[in-house]
Design a protein around this motif. Structure first.
Motif, PDB file in Angstrom:
ATOM      1  N   LYS A  80     -16.704  24.906-112.907  1.00 26.28           N
ATOM      2  CA  LYS A  80     -15.368  24.876-113.546  1.00 26.28           C
ATOM      3  C   LYS A  80     -14.590  23.664-114.078  1.00 26.28           C
ATOM      4  O   LYS A  80     -13.898  23.318-114.813  1.00 26.28           O
ATOM      5  CB  LYS A  80     -14.540  26.016-112.807  1.00 26.28           C
ATOM      6  N   ILE A  81     -15.000  22.706-113.067  1.00 24.95           N
ATOM      7  CA  ILE A  81     -14.666  21.269-113.306  1.00 24.95           C
ATOM      8  C   ILE A  81     -15.402  20.046-113.085  1.00 24.95           C
ATOM      9  O   ILE A  81     -16.399  20.404-111.970  1.00 24.95           O
ATOM     10  CB  ILE A  81     -13.261  21.180-112.506  1.00 24.95           C
ATOM     11  N   ASP A  82     -15.675  19.211-113.781  1.00 25.04           N
ATOM     12  CA  ASP A  82     -16.562  18.199-113.624  1.00 25.04           C
ATOM     13  C   ASP A  82     -16.203  17.363-112.289  1.00 25.04           C
ATOM     14  O   ASP A  82     -14.882  16.848-112.053  1.00 25.04           O
ATOM     15  CB  ASP A  82     -16.336  17.177-114.774  1.00 25.04           C
ATOM     16  N   SER A  83     -17.144  16.928-111.638  1.00 30.79           N
ATOM     17  CA  SER A  83     -16.919  16.049-110.377  1.00 30.79           C
ATOM     18  C   SER A  83     -16.244  15.007-110.513  1.00 30.79           C
ATOM     19  O   SER A  83     -15.361  14.210-109.736  1.00 30.79           O
ATOM     20  CB  SER A  83     -18.592  15.918-109.747  1.00 30.79           C
ATOM     21  N   ASP A  84     -16.607  13.960-111.720  1.00 30.32           N
ATOM     22  CA  ASP A  84     -15.956  13.111-111.974  1.00 30.32           C
ATOM     23  C   ASP A  84     -14.255  13.203-112.114  1.00 30.32           C
ATOM     24  O   ASP A  84     -13.462  12.279-111.618  1.00 30.32           O
ATOM     25  CB  ASP A  84     -16.299  12.300-113.442  1.00 30.32           C
ATOM     26  N   GLU A  85     -13.965  14.617-112.551  1.00 28.82           N
ATOM     27  CA  GLU A  85     -12.521  14.728-112.830  1.00 28.82           C
ATOM     28  C   GLU A  85     -11.755  15.233-111.512  1.00 28.82           C
ATOM     29  O   GLU A  85     -10.765  14.785-111.248  1.00 28.82           O
ATOM     30  CB  GLU A  85     -12.068  15.658-113.877  1.00 28.82           C
TER      31      GLU A  85
ATOM     32  N   ARG B 250     -12.767  13.666-108.750  1.00 33.36           N
ATOM     33  CA  ARG B 250     -12.589  12.469-108.153  1.00 33.36           C
ATOM     34  C   ARG B 250     -11.546  11.709-108.628  1.00 33.36           C
ATOM     35  O   ARG B 250     -10.980  10.788-107.777  1.00 33.36           O
ATOM     36  CB  ARG B 250     -14.244  11.484-108.231  1.00 33.36           C
ATOM     37  N   GLU B 251     -11.385  11.620-109.974  1.00 27.75           N
ATOM     38  CA  GLU B 251     -10.299  10.979-110.659  1.00 27.75           C
ATOM     39  C   GLU B 251      -8.821  11.520-109.983  1.00 27.75           C
ATOM     40  O   GLU B 251      -8.009  10.668-109.787  1.00 27.75           O
ATOM     41  CB  GLU B 251     -10.400  11.113-112.131  1.00 27.75           C
ATOM     42  N   ILE B 252      -8.877  12.880-109.782  1.00 29.42           N
ATOM     43  CA  ILE B 252      -7.507  13.378-109.061  1.00 29.42           C
ATOM     44  C   ILE B 252      -7.422  13.131-107.629  1.00 29.42           C
ATOM     45  O   ILE B 252      -6.268  12.526-107.174  1.00 29.42           O
ATOM     46  CB  ILE B 252      -7.488  14.989-109.413  1.00 29.42           C
TER      47      ILE B 252
ATOM     48  N   ASP C  96      -3.145  14.993-105.533  1.00 24.91           N
ATOM     49  CA  ASP C  96      -3.365  14.198-106.277  1.00 24.91           C
ATOM     50  C   ASP C  96      -2.697  12.833-105.614  1.00 24.91           C
ATOM     51  O   ASP C  96      -1.582  12.662-105.338  1.00 24.91           O
ATOM     52  CB  ASP C  96      -2.312  14.565-107.363  1.00 24.91           C
ATOM     53  N   ILE C  97      -3.742  12.154-105.358  1.00 25.91           N
ATOM     54  CA  ILE C  97      -3.373  10.757-104.484  1.00 25.91           C
ATOM     55  C   ILE C  97      -2.563   9.821-105.189  1.00 25.91           C
ATOM     56  O   ILE C  97      -1.695   9.160-104.440  1.00 25.91           O
ATOM     57  CB  ILE C  97      -4.473  10.295-103.895  1.00 25.91           C
TER      58      ILE C  97
ATOM     59  N   LYS D 280      -3.793  21.379-110.978  1.00 31.95           N
ATOM     60  CA  LYS D 280      -5.215  21.536-112.083  1.00 31.95           C
ATOM     61  C   LYS D 280      -6.293  21.974-110.852  1.00 31.95           C
ATOM     62  O   LYS D 280      -6.829  23.177-111.161  1.00 31.95           O
ATOM     63  CB  LYS D 280      -5.701  20.221-112.473  1.00 31.95           C
ATOM     64  N   LEU D 281      -6.373  21.448-109.865  1.00 34.10           N
ATOM     65  CA  LEU D 281      -7.502  21.970-108.740  1.00 34.10           C
ATOM     66  C   LEU D 281      -6.913  23.226-108.096  1.00 34.10           C
ATOM     67  O   LEU D 281      -7.942  24.016-107.931  1.00 34.10           O
ATOM     68  CB  LEU D 281      -7.646  20.737-107.590  1.00 34.10           C
ATOM     69  N   LEU D 282      -5.632  23.346-107.744  1.00 30.29           N
ATOM     70  CA  LEU D 282      -5.237  24.951-107.287  1.00 30.29           C
ATOM     71  C   LEU D 282      -5.766  25.838-108.315  1.00 30.29           C
ATOM     72  O   LEU D 282      -6.162  26.757-107.856  1.00 30.29           O
ATOM     73  CB  LEU D 282      -3.867  24.683-107.072  1.00 30.29           C
TER      74      LEU D 282
END
Length: 496
Positions: free
Chosen positions: A118-123, A125-127, A187-188, A196-198
């Motif tokens: 559902k979501i790219d691992s790079d995204e 990691r970016e968040i 979101d660090i 987004k992740l939730l």
């Protein structure tokens, strides 16, 4: 030192042991108390903590340590550090609905593919600053939702171990930034939960505590808890943090390129940064540090000190690891030569993280012969841990790391520290303190109360310098053989 002046209590909830220690206003440590973290293994690969039992053990220890040092009236505050990722759901009254799932529990491996579809691992990691890994809290929450829907339906909040205990002490519902950074939902850069992740994970933000900085005064210990503990006066509870980072705080390691090796059950390379790093270092994660408005960069291996304990139990046949077992280990290391007479060990007993995130990788010995002794095996295990740490260092290109501060139980093993200095070809510096994490937690309290403390100026440092002959030998083994072991191991495992 008994019965004099203000003291601050640091509590560290570790994977193997829990420790409580007092530090006085002059930065002097009082002898800590330790008990085994109450772990349960319901099935193979599963690990849980009974948090009611954990609370009872902590309460009993607080009573004992404050009574022993006669500081029931002078305890000024408490902060808690804990392992990251471990957590549990509680109801609206803060009562556990389940045992906490330990960070290394592997039941959640099956949840990863669904998220990554559902979501790219790079995204991700970016968040969040972290690699996708089954250990993170997001997957534990999802697993409960799918496999124990009745618990999920009753759930009021998700707690990591530190914030569960803070709630028990104060009734407040918070999670510090450094532990929030280990959930894979934070979101660090914006210091808030990621909508987004939730959404992607189909988790409700209402289940998450309020994120707060480390070193913030949360409230005072409730009167009912003080009565149970037998303490008096106002005792502040201050937000603590992720154990490795709290240890760095205790050392004052808050400048760029200061490398800290944190050696406990795991072994981690901890680096401080003033800003988020856009560069990608394979297997490294980033998160919010315990130091105000800063970041950490973290790499490591999931089994460090735990591998040493495994060696003592399995090869040296000591059922209970203790002083005698560790002394025998040191003697065994000295009983073999540099390079362990041709034996090389890959320390992937629980997989690897940096530079390769691979929970399926496994340990192996290479170069066994009929002449191989138990001393060779023990030394090769110690050398293998150091070679693996060298791999981690070589993956990081954030600056010149000239020396390393080492903290944790492993620093008492002088043979291990010398081999580490030789393999890394860097100075390794250890401090003769009881526990850097406990001190860091106590320092967070004192600093929050505007009563700052520093490490006792009399604390001794021991410096391990790389020895040229050993450096040359280890460099050859590392370059010619060790750097190839992971790929060879992976190829063998694929054929099974």
């Amino acid at each position: 030192m008994r019965g004099g002046g203000k003291v601050y209590l640091g509590i560290d909830i570790g994977t193997t042991n829990c420790k409580l220690g007092l530090v006085d206003k002059d930065g002097r440590e009082l002898e800590p108390m330790t008990f085994k973290t109450p772990v349960i293994h319901p099935r193979k690969g599963w690990a849980e903590y009974d948090c009611n039992t954990l609370w009872d053990l902590i309460s009993d220890s607080v009573k004992k340590i404050t009574s022993y040092y006669n500081c029931q009236d002078t305890l000024n505050g408490i902060a808690i550090s804990s392992q990251g990722e471990s957590g549990l759901f509680v109801d609206e009254n803060g009562i556990p609905l389940m045992n906490a799932i330990a960070w290394y529990d592997d039941r959640t491996k099956s949840m990863i593919d669904n998220l990554e579809s559902k979501i790219d691992s790079d995204e991700i990691r970016e968040i969040t600053g972290i690699e996708t890994n089954y250990i993170h809290s997001l997957f534990k929450m999802q697993w409960i939702k799918v496999n124990s829907p009745s618990i999920y339906k009753q759930a009021h909040k998700w707690h990591c171990l530190s914030d569960f205990l803070v709630r028990k002490m104060t009734g407040k519902i918070i999670m510090d930034y450094s532990l929030a950074s280990r959930t894979m939902l934070f979101d660090i850069r914006n210091k808030e939960w990621s909508s987004k992740l939730l959404d992607v994970a189909e988790l409700d933000i209402k289940l998450l505590p309020k994120p707060v900085p480390s070193g913030e005064i949360i409230d005072s210990v409730k009167s009912s808890v003080k009565k149970e503990w037998g303490i008096k006066g106002n005792v502040s509870v201050v937000s603590g943090g992720f154990d490795h980072m709290v240890g760095c705080y205790g050392l004052g390691a808050n400048f760029e390129n200061q490398a800290v090796i944190s050696i406990g059950t795991t072994e981690s390379l901890c680096l401080y940064s003033n800003s988020y790093k856009d560069a990608y270092y394979p297997g490294f994660s980033q998160g919010r540090h315990v130091f105000n408005d800063s970041y950490y960069i973290l790499g490591g291996m999931p089994s460090g000190g735990e591998t040493i304990e495994w060696a003592i139990k399995t090869i040296l046949n000591y059922e209970n690891v203790g002083t005698v077992g560790f002394d025998s280990l040191k003697e065994a290391i000295r009983g073999s030569d540099i390079g362990s007479n041709g034996v090389i060990f890959l320390p992937h007993l629980k997989g690897c993280v940096t530079p390769n995130v691979d929970s399926t990788s496994r340990g192996m010995f290479v170069g066994l012969s009929i002449q191989t002794t138990s001393n060779d095996l023990i030394r090769s295990i110690t050398e293998g841990l150091c070679f693996e740490f060298r791999l981690i260092i070589d993956q990081f290109e954030g600056g010149n790391l000239e020396s390393f501060l080492a903290i944790g139980g492993g620093v008492k093993n002088q043979e291990w520290m010398q081999i580490k200095a030789d393999v890394l070809n860097k100075k390794v510096i250890t401090l003769e303190i009881n526990d850097a994490v406990i001190f860091g937690a106590a320092k967070l309290v004192a600093d929050a109360l505007n009563e700052p403390i520093q490490l006792d100026e009399n604390v001794k440092r021991k410096v391990y310098y790389p020895e040229n002959e050993s450096v040359i030998k280890y460099e050859e083994i590392y370059r010619k053989t060790y750097t190839r072991l992971y790929e060879l191991n992976r190829e063998i495992l694929r054929r099974k």
